[in-house]
Scaffold this motif. Structure first.
Motif, PDB file in Angstrom:
ATOM      1  N   ALA A 118      -3.441  12.226  47.799  1.00 35.27           N
ATOM      2  CA  ALA A 118      -4.077  13.282  46.998  1.00 35.27           C
ATOM      3  C   ALA A 118      -3.113  14.435  46.728  1.00 35.27           C
ATOM      4  CB  ALA A 118      -5.326  13.793  47.708  1.00 35.27           C
ATOM      5  N   LEU A 119      -2.316  14.800  47.724  1.00 38.75           N
ATOM      6  CA  LEU A 119      -1.434  15.957  47.576  1.00 38.75           C
ATOM      7  C   LEU A 119      -0.113  15.597  46.900  1.00 38.75           C
ATOM      8  CD1 LEU A 119      -2.141  17.542  51.036  1.00 38.75           C
ATOM      9  CD2 LEU A 119      -2.708  18.542  48.822  1.00 38.75           C
ATOM     10  N   TYR A 120       0.644  14.698  47.503  1.00 39.20           N
ATOM     11  CA  TYR A 120       1.950  14.352  46.934  1.00 39.20           C
ATOM     12  C   TYR A 120       1.800  13.506  45.675  1.00 39.20           C
ATOM     13  CZ  TYR A 120       6.863  13.253  46.562  1.00 39.20           C
ATOM     14  OH  TYR A 120       8.149  13.155  46.106  1.00 39.20           O
ATOM     15  N   GLY A 121       0.728  12.764  45.611  1.00 37.54           N
ATOM     16  CA  GLY A 121       0.482  11.958  44.429  1.00 37.54           C
ATOM     17  C   GLY A 121      -0.203  12.752  43.326  1.00 37.54           C
ATOM     18  N   TYR A 122      -1.485  13.003  43.507  1.00 42.00           N
ATOM     19  CA  TYR A 122      -2.291  13.575  42.429  1.00 42.00           C
ATOM     20  C   TYR A 122      -1.930  15.036  42.106  1.00 42.00           C
ATOM     21  CZ  TYR A 122      -6.257  14.755  39.544  1.00 42.00           C
ATOM     22  OH  TYR A 122      -7.036  15.182  38.499  1.00 42.00           O
ATOM     23  N   LEU A 123      -1.893  15.905  43.112  1.00 41.43           N
ATOM     24  CA  LEU A 123      -1.653  17.329  42.851  1.00 41.43           C
ATOM     25  C   LEU A 123      -0.245  17.578  42.311  1.00 41.43           C
ATOM     26  CD1 LEU A 123      -3.205  19.960  42.992  1.00 41.43           C
ATOM     27  CD2 LEU A 123      -2.279  20.321  45.276  1.00 41.43           C
ATOM     28  N   PHE A 124       0.731  16.880  42.838  1.00 44.39           N
ATOM     29  CA  PHE A 124       2.106  16.944  42.336  1.00 44.39           C
ATOM     30  C   PHE A 124       2.140  16.541  40.855  1.00 44.39           C
ATOM     31  CE2 PHE A 124       6.173  14.553  41.838  1.00 44.39           C
ATOM     32  CZ  PHE A 124       7.082  15.555  42.140  1.00 44.39           C
ATOM     33  N   GLY A 125       1.453  15.450  40.517  1.00 37.49           N
ATOM     34  CA  GLY A 125       1.374  14.998  39.131  1.00 37.49           C
ATOM     35  C   GLY A 125       0.609  15.973  38.245  1.00 37.49           C
ATOM     36  N   ALA A 126      -0.440  16.580  38.789  1.00 43.70           N
ATOM     37  CA  ALA A 126      -1.208  17.558  38.021  1.00 43.70           C
ATOM     38  C   ALA A 126      -0.338  18.761  37.651  1.00 43.70           C
ATOM     39  CB  ALA A 126      -2.435  18.017  38.813  1.00 43.70           C
ATOM     40  N   GLY A 127       0.482  19.206  38.575  1.00 45.33           N
ATOM     41  CA  GLY A 127       1.394  20.313  38.285  1.00 45.33           C
ATOM     42  C   GLY A 127       2.419  19.938  37.229  1.00 45.33           C
ATOM     43  N   ALA A 128       2.966  18.736  37.341  1.00 40.56           N
ATOM     44  CA  ALA A 128       3.944  18.268  36.349  1.00 40.56           C
ATOM     45  C   ALA A 128       3.288  18.150  34.975  1.00 40.56           C
ATOM     46  CB  ALA A 128       4.538  16.934  36.776  1.00 40.56           C
ATOM     47  N   GLY A 129       2.073  17.657  34.938  1.00 46.96           N
ATOM     48  CA  GLY A 129       1.362  17.535  33.662  1.00 46.96           C
ATOM     49  C   GLY A 129       1.066  18.881  33.036  1.00 46.96           C
ATOM     50  N   THR A 130       0.702  19.846  33.866  1.00 44.31           N
ATOM     51  CA  THR A 130       0.414  21.192  33.360  1.00 44.31           C
ATOM     52  C   THR A 130       1.666  21.817  32.751  1.00 44.31           C
ATOM     53  OG1 THR A 130      -1.297  21.457  35.043  1.00 44.31           O
ATOM     54  CG2 THR A 130      -0.514  23.459  33.987  1.00 44.31           C
ATOM     55  N   MET A 131       2.810  21.563  33.345  1.00 44.17           N
ATOM     56  CA  MET A 131       4.055  22.149  32.836  1.00 44.17           C
ATOM     57  C   MET A 131       4.694  21.355  31.708  1.00 44.17           C
ATOM     58  SD  MET A 131       5.994  23.562  36.235  1.00 44.17           S
ATOM     59  CE  MET A 131       6.010  22.034  37.156  1.00 44.17           C
ATOM     60  N   TYR A 132       4.288  20.111  31.500  1.00 45.38           N
ATOM     61  CA  TYR A 132       4.988  19.212  30.593  1.00 45.38           C
ATOM     62  C   TYR A 132       5.030  19.699  29.140  1.00 45.38           C
ATOM     63  CZ  TYR A 132       6.625  14.818  28.611  1.00 45.38           C
ATOM     64  OH  TYR A 132       7.367  13.871  27.962  1.00 45.38           O
ATOM     65  N   ALA A 133       3.910  20.063  28.575  1.00 42.00           N
ATOM     66  CA  ALA A 133       3.843  20.374  27.139  1.00 42.00           C
ATOM     67  C   ALA A 133       4.369  21.763  26.775  1.00 42.00           C
ATOM     68  CB  ALA A 133       2.404  20.236  26.650  1.00 42.00           C
ATOM     69  N   THR A 134       4.280  22.693  27.688  1.00 41.97           N
ATOM     70  CA  THR A 134       4.614  24.085  27.383  1.00 41.97           C
ATOM     71  C   THR A 134       6.023  24.282  26.845  1.00 41.97           C
ATOM     72  OG1 THR A 134       2.987  24.866  28.970  1.00 41.97           O
ATOM     73  CG2 THR A 134       4.719  26.409  28.353  1.00 41.97           C
ATOM     74  N   PRO A 135       7.078  23.802  27.494  1.00 40.15           N
ATOM     75  CA  PRO A 135       8.420  24.067  26.967  1.00 40.15           C
ATOM     76  C   PRO A 135       8.680  23.398  25.619  1.00 40.15           C
ATOM     77  CG  PRO A 135       8.555  22.819  29.014  1.00 40.15           C
ATOM     78  CD  PRO A 135       7.125  23.132  28.791  1.00 40.15           C
ATOM     79  N   ILE A 136       8.064  22.253  25.399  1.00 39.23           N
ATOM     80  CA  ILE A 136       8.258  21.569  24.113  1.00 39.23           C
ATOM     81  C   ILE A 136       7.636  22.390  22.993  1.00 39.23           C
ATOM     82  CG2 ILE A 136       7.713  19.490  22.790  1.00 39.23           C
ATOM     83  CD1 ILE A 136       7.829  17.963  25.487  1.00 39.23           C
ATOM     84  N   GLY A 137       6.407  22.858  23.198  1.00 39.15           N
ATOM     85  CA  GLY A 137       5.735  23.676  22.188  1.00 39.15           C
ATOM     86  C   GLY A 137       6.481  24.968  21.897  1.00 39.15           C
ATOM     87  N   CYS A 138       6.980  25.607  22.942  1.00 38.64           N
ATOM     88  CA  CYS A 138       7.723  26.866  22.761  1.00 38.64           C
ATOM     89  C   CYS A 138       9.008  26.632  21.974  1.00 38.64           C
ATOM     90  CB  CYS A 138       8.054  27.477  24.113  1.00 38.64           C
ATOM     91  SG  CYS A 138       6.644  28.132  24.983  1.00 38.64           S
ATOM     92  N   ALA A 139       9.741  25.594  22.322  1.00 40.17           N
ATOM     93  CA  ALA A 139      11.007  25.303  21.641  1.00 40.17           C
ATOM     94  C   ALA A 139      10.766  24.976  20.168  1.00 40.17           C
ATOM     95  CB  ALA A 139      11.724  24.156  22.342  1.00 40.17           C
ATOM     96  N   ILE A 140       9.711  24.253  19.885  1.00 38.80           N
ATOM     97  CA  ILE A 140       9.406  23.903  18.498  1.00 38.80           C
ATOM     98  C   ILE A 140       9.034  25.140  17.686  1.00 38.80           C
ATOM     99  CG2 ILE A 140       7.710  22.680  17.060  1.00 38.80           C
ATOM    100  CD1 ILE A 140       7.888  20.380  19.092  1.00 38.80           C
ATOM    101  N   ARG A 141       8.397  26.106  18.320  1.00 36.38           N
ATOM    102  CA  ARG A 141       8.093  27.359  17.593  1.00 36.38           C
ATOM    103  C   ARG A 141       9.371  28.134  17.264  1.00 36.38           C
ATOM    104  NH1 ARG A 141       3.574  27.165  20.790  1.00 36.38           N
ATOM    105  NH2 ARG A 141       4.292  28.617  22.369  1.00 36.38           N
ATOM    106  N   TRP A 142      10.379  28.024  18.107  1.00 40.08           N
ATOM    107  CA  TRP A 142      11.642  28.698  17.839  1.00 40.08           C
ATOM    108  C   TRP A 142      12.448  27.987  16.753  1.00 40.08           C
ATOM    109  CZ3 TRP A 142      13.688  33.282  18.916  1.00 40.08           C
ATOM    110  CH2 TRP A 142      13.095  34.038  19.904  1.00 40.08           C
ATOM    111  N   PHE A 143      12.444  26.670  16.802  1.00 39.64           N
ATOM    112  CA  PHE A 143      13.238  25.881  15.855  1.00 39.64           C
ATOM    113  C   PHE A 143      12.348  24.822  15.196  1.00 39.64           C
ATOM    114  CE2 PHE A 143      16.081  27.109  19.410  1.00 39.64           C
ATOM    115  CZ  PHE A 143      16.973  27.915  18.714  1.00 39.64           C
ATOM    116  N   PRO A 144      11.480  25.222  14.274  1.00 44.33           N
ATOM    117  CA  PRO A 144      10.504  24.282  13.697  1.00 44.33           C
ATOM    118  C   PRO A 144      11.123  23.137  12.898  1.00 44.33           C
ATOM    119  CG  PRO A 144      10.397  26.417  12.588  1.00 44.33           C
ATOM    120  CD  PRO A 144      11.338  26.574  13.741  1.00 44.33           C
ATOM    121  N   LYS A 145      12.351  23.269  12.457  1.00 45.20           N
ATOM    122  CA  LYS A 145      12.985  22.195  11.685  1.00 45.20           C
ATOM    123  C   LYS A 145      13.707  21.190  12.579  1.00 45.20           C
ATOM    124  CE  LYS A 145      13.518  24.980   7.549  1.00 45.20           C
ATOM    125  NZ  LYS A 145      14.429  25.572   6.586  1.00 45.20           N
ATOM    126  N   ARG A 146      13.680  21.396  13.869  1.00 47.44           N
ATOM    127  CA  ARG A 146      14.404  20.533  14.817  1.00 47.44           C
ATOM    128  C   ARG A 146      13.459  19.919  15.867  1.00 47.44           C
ATOM    129  NH1 ARG A 146      19.373  19.980  12.618  1.00 47.44           N
ATOM    130  NH2 ARG A 146      20.325  21.974  12.159  1.00 47.44           N
TER     131      ARG A 146
END
Length: 188
Positions: A118-146
């Motif tokens: 539950a901890l090393y498996g699920y919660l670790f994965g939940a944290g990774a999932g929560t962080m996964y999309a954020t940097p991609i979305g931010c970078a695309i807002r900075w450089f929308p043509k790339r």
């Protein structure tokens, strides 16, 4: 993460966008450590086998990456919504707290294999999932043509996590990766 905020209208500071991409690669690099389970599993499963008097076997190690991917996939949407509603700093902070709690508390929960899953498996994965999309979305807002380039660069960090951290964890004297470990003495 201040660089991840969308650029002001009419003002472009490209260097801040580049910092956003670098930060995204580093975030994904840490999230990609979930791929290291293959090198950690023999040691962890030997511990559980010995600690449970043989009731937990190597086959049970498959539950850890399964729980990782379940938590990651269930929380990826949550991370994207959180980033849009309250901002990238908060979304990454929430993900980091989940991620690190899963790792550090699992060190205390090693007496119970279900708690470890539950901890090393699920919660670790939940944290990774929560962080996964954020940097991609931010970078695309900075450089929308790339979009493709940025998505590739940032997810490169995710895939490289195991490449780098497997070398760190498997460096003697931490783990003797090239030798059979002494704790694993049972046969099937």
């Amino acid at each position: 993460l201040k660089a991840c905020l969308a650029p002001p209208v009419g003002e472009r500071k490209t260097w801040r966008g580049v910092l956003c991409v670098i930060g995204g690669i580093l975030i994904h690099l840490s999230c990609g450590t979930l791929y290291c389970w293959g090198n950690i599993a023999p040691y962890a499963m030997s511990y559980f086998y010995n600690a449970t008097n043989g009731t937990i076997h190597e086959a049970a190690s498959a539950f850890i990456p399964s729980a990782n991917y379940l938590g990651m996939s269930m929380f990826m949407f949550f991370g994207g919504v959180l980033e849009r509603k309250v901002g990238p700093r908060f979304a990454v902070s929430v993900g980091a707290v989940l991620f690190l709690t899963g790792v550090f508390v699992s060190a205390v929960a090693v007496k119970s294999y279900p708690a470890f899953v539950a901890l090393y498996g699920y919660l670790f994965g939940a944290g990774a999932g929560t962080m996964y999309a954020t940097p991609i979305g931010c970078a695309i807002r900075w450089f929308p043509k790339r979009k493709g380039l940025l998505t590739g660069l940032i997810t490169f960090g995710f895939g490289s996590g195991a490449l780098i951290f497997d070398q760190v964890w498997c460096t003697p004297p931490l783990l003797p990766c090239n030798f059979l470990h002494a704790a694993h003495t049972h046969t099937h």
